[in-house]
Design an enzyme around this catalytic site. Structure first.
Site, mmCIF file in Angstrom:
data_model
loop_
_atom_site.group_PDB
_atom_site.id
_atom_site.type_symbol
_atom_site.label_atom_id
_atom_site.label_comp_id
_atom_site.label_asym_id
_atom_site.label_seq_id
_atom_site.Cartn_x
_atom_site.Cartn_y
_atom_site.Cartn_z
ATOM 1 N N GLY A 228 51.420 -33.329 28.282
ATOM 2 C CA GLY A 228 51.013 -32.536 29.444
ATOM 3 C C GLY A 228 51.138 -33.248 30.781
ATOM 4 N N GLY A 273 56.293 -34.880 26.894
ATOM 5 C CA GLY A 273 57.638 -34.320 26.852
ATOM 6 C C GLY A 273 58.212 -34.370 28.265
ATOM 7 N N ARG A 310 62.919 -21.536 33.751
ATOM 8 C CA ARG A 310 61.579 -21.836 34.272
ATOM 9 C C ARG A 310 61.186 -21.020 35.517
ATOM 10 N NH1 ARG A 310 59.610 -26.099 35.860
ATOM 11 N NH2 ARG A 310 57.718 -25.959 34.634
ATOM 12 N N CYS A 344 72.527 -10.106 34.899
ATOM 13 C CA CYS A 344 72.388 -8.712 35.293
ATOM 14 C C CYS A 344 70.943 -8.236 35.355
ATOM 15 C CB CYS A 344 73.141 -7.879 34.261
ATOM 16 S SG CYS A 344 74.336 -6.844 35.032
ATOM 17 N N TYR A 373 62.627 -28.749 29.491
ATOM 18 C CA TYR A 373 62.586 -27.285 29.350
ATOM 19 C C TYR A 373 63.678 -26.611 30.192
ATOM 20 C CZ TYR A 373 58.162 -28.930 27.564
ATOM 21 O OH TYR A 373 57.208 -29.648 26.872
HETATM 22 N N1 LLP Z 1 52.625 -31.606 22.241
HETATM 23 C C1 LLP Z 1 52.572 -30.306 21.905
HETATM 24 C C2 LLP Z 1 51.891 -29.922 20.668
HETATM 25 C C3 LLP Z 1 53.160 -29.343 22.731
HETATM 26 O O1 LLP Z 1 53.110 -28.062 22.386
HETATM 27 C C4 LLP Z 1 53.808 -29.745 23.925
HETATM 28 C C5 LLP Z 1 54.437 -28.760 24.808
HETATM 29 C C6 LLP Z 1 53.850 -31.121 24.223
HETATM 30 C C7 LLP Z 1 53.237 -32.012 23.357
HETATM 31 C C8 LLP Z 1 54.546 -31.664 25.435
HETATM 32 O O2 LLP Z 1 54.038 -31.170 26.618
HETATM 33 P P1 LLP Z 1 54.570 -31.780 28.024
HETATM 34 O O3 LLP Z 1 54.229 -33.234 28.036
HETATM 35 O O4 LLP Z 1 56.024 -31.565 28.071
HETATM 36 O O5 LLP Z 1 53.852 -30.993 29.058
HETATM 37 N N2 LLP Z 1 58.295 -24.519 28.818
HETATM 38 C C9 LLP Z 1 57.140 -24.903 29.595
HETATM 39 C C10 LLP Z 1 56.316 -25.981 28.932
HETATM 40 C C11 LLP Z 1 55.911 -25.634 27.513
HETATM 41 C C12 LLP Z 1 55.190 -26.754 26.809
HETATM 42 C C13 LLP Z 1 55.051 -26.478 25.351
HETATM 43 N N3 LLP Z 1 54.384 -27.490 24.621
HETATM 44 C C14 LLP Z 1 57.610 -25.326 30.980
HETATM 45 O O6 LLP Z 1 58.797 -25.300 31.244
HETATM 46 O O7 LLP Z 1 56.792 -25.639 31.828
#
Ligand code: LLP
Length: 415
Positions: A228, A273, A310, A344, A373
């Site tokens: 996150g 991520g 996004r 479109c 993403y």
């Molecule tokens: N761990 C789990 C269980 C997750 O579901 C996620 C992301 C992460 C870790 C990594 O989260 P991060 O560090 O990337 O925030 N498509 C959306 C974000 C969806 C995140 C889904 N889960 C966007 O473009 O903002």
């Protein structure tokens, strides 16, 4: 407009946006290896405790070449589908370096992961039962929903009562009862509060909440606080970075105290991520057509929401740069324009009423911070071809790391 721009940071190595588009086509995801390695290093050093592990959350970007680099930086990985696991194994990850964080997994999926020798985290009591039936006596982790989430948009908050994720912390007796029934060893607890926080407080509170749940389990091998970690998407306006150092030292102090009290060796994990990959990429596109509808100037590019979802999906902001003749268009003359893609749908907008330089047809646009993403959420909607991906190596040279789709790829799955 701030002084920050990608050309002056050396992002494009020994080439230019125009050269890249000329050579590899448009739209084009361009990654920078040095930036990627730097972010891996920052995360690796987040918590000072001997058993700290970073598991890169590959849903943000699972390009094979990037996974190889991330692995070479010592990061493990978390997966959420057999497909991700397949790619990880193909990229050189070993099963014990992968953590499967399941959500509504089918029996076939669960079996695939067990057969691959990969540790599973289950997300509900019924999934714990399924795991027990398929792998009695096995080691398993449980994803806990300790009550509160964080995130930049309702769609990416993944803890709290309104979300589908995790087992509620008040179901610990039931978790233990199922574990006993199937002789399972609960070896870890994990959580993920949501995506993109810029202040440490919510994450720290979440970590503390998870640790108080963990106290109620004996013989845990690890506690995983999730991902996150946010990145500043508005760098051109001087947005500050997340204070990772402050977060890290607070977290280090908390886990040290807690370990002393728990009384046995335990590891701590995170699952970033976005933080690892987002800033390592710019998405290049071409301005194909300009028109005025009423009072609005529409800048029509080839970057549809099939390439970058996004902005359409979450109203997300990405800083933009425009290039002409090898340099960034400077910001002395600015005007409002709406930057669109070529899909479109009238919602296919990258930036609405954005203050931009005077853009002309043929200019190149750069959409910043698209490594997370971005390609991962791309599709063939409108039968458009997913773009190529190019990596600027640490010596400044570009290398194609995934080719653009071809028209034949659109026919691949027909008999
Ligand atoms: N761990 C789990 C269980 C997750 O579901 C996620 C992301 C992460 C870790 C990594 O989260 P991060 O560090 O990337 O925030 N498509 C959306 C974000 C969806 C995140 C889904 N889960 C966007 O473009 O903002």
């Amino acid at each position: 407009m701030s002084q920050y721009d990608l050309i002056s940071t050396g992002f494009y190595g020994n080439t230019t946006p125009e050269e890249l588009v000329q050579k590899y086509g448009s739209p084009l995801y361009v990654y920078n290896e040095a930036v990627l390695r730097e972010r891996c290093k920052e995360m690796r050093n987040l918590v000072s405790c001997p058993n700290f592990k970073v598991q890169y959350s590959a849903k943000a970007n699972s390009n094979k070449e990037l996974l190889k680099i991330i692995r070479s930086e010592g990061l493990h990985t978390d997966a959420m589908s057999p497909g991700e696991i397949f790619i990880m194994l193909q990229s050189g990850y070993h099963p014990e370096e992968i953590f499967f964080v399941a959500n509504n997994a089918s029996e076939e999926e669960m079996q695939y992961v067990i057969d691959a020798g990969i540790l599973v985290s289950v997300d509900s009591l019924s999934q714990l039962q399924m795991y027990g039936r398929l792998n009695p006596g096995g080691r398993v982790a449980v994803r806990i929903n300790a009550g509160a989430g964080v995130g930049h948009h309702e769609k990416v908050i993944t803890a709290g009562k309104k979300t589908k994720f995790g087992v509620n912390a008040d179901l610990i007796p039931e978790i233990k009862q199922i574990a006993e029934q199937y002789k399972l060893r609960i070896v870890g607890l994990n959580q993920h509060l949501g995506s993109l926080f810029m202040e440490p407080d919510g994450y720290i509170a979440g970590a503390q909440a998870l640790l108080s749940v963990a106290e109620q389990f004996e013989n845990l091998e690890f506690v995983d606080f999730g991902g996150g970690f946010g990145i500043p998407y508005r760098k051109h306006s001087g947005e500050q970075r997340l204070d990772l150092e402050a977060l890290g030292s607070e977290l280090s102090a908390i886990v040290q105290d807690w370990t002393a009290q728990y009384g046995q060796d335990i590891a701590f994990h995170t699952e970033p991520g976005r933080y690892i990959v987002a800033e390592s990429s710019v998405l290049l596109g071409k301005v194909n057509a300009i028109k005025h509808n009423g009072t609005t100037k529409f800048v029509g590019t080839d970057v549809g929401f099939n390439v970058l979802a996004r902005p359409v999906m979450y109203d997300s902001w990405h800083d933009l740069e425009f290039y002409r003749n090898g340099s960034r268009l400077d910001g002395y003359q600015l005007e409002l324009a709406t930057i669109t893609g070529n899909i479109c749908e009238s919602g296919d907008i990258i930036a609405k009423d954005r203050e931009v330089p005077i853009i002309e047809e043929g200019d190149i646009c750069g959409i910043l911070d698209t490594g997370a993403y971005g390609f991962a959420m791309s599709s063939n909607y409108n039968n458009r071809l997913r773009p190529a991906e190019v990596l600027i190596r640490t010596d400044g040279s570009p290398e194609l790391i995934r080719r653009r789709d071809t028209l034949e790829d659109l026919l691949r799955n027909y008999e």
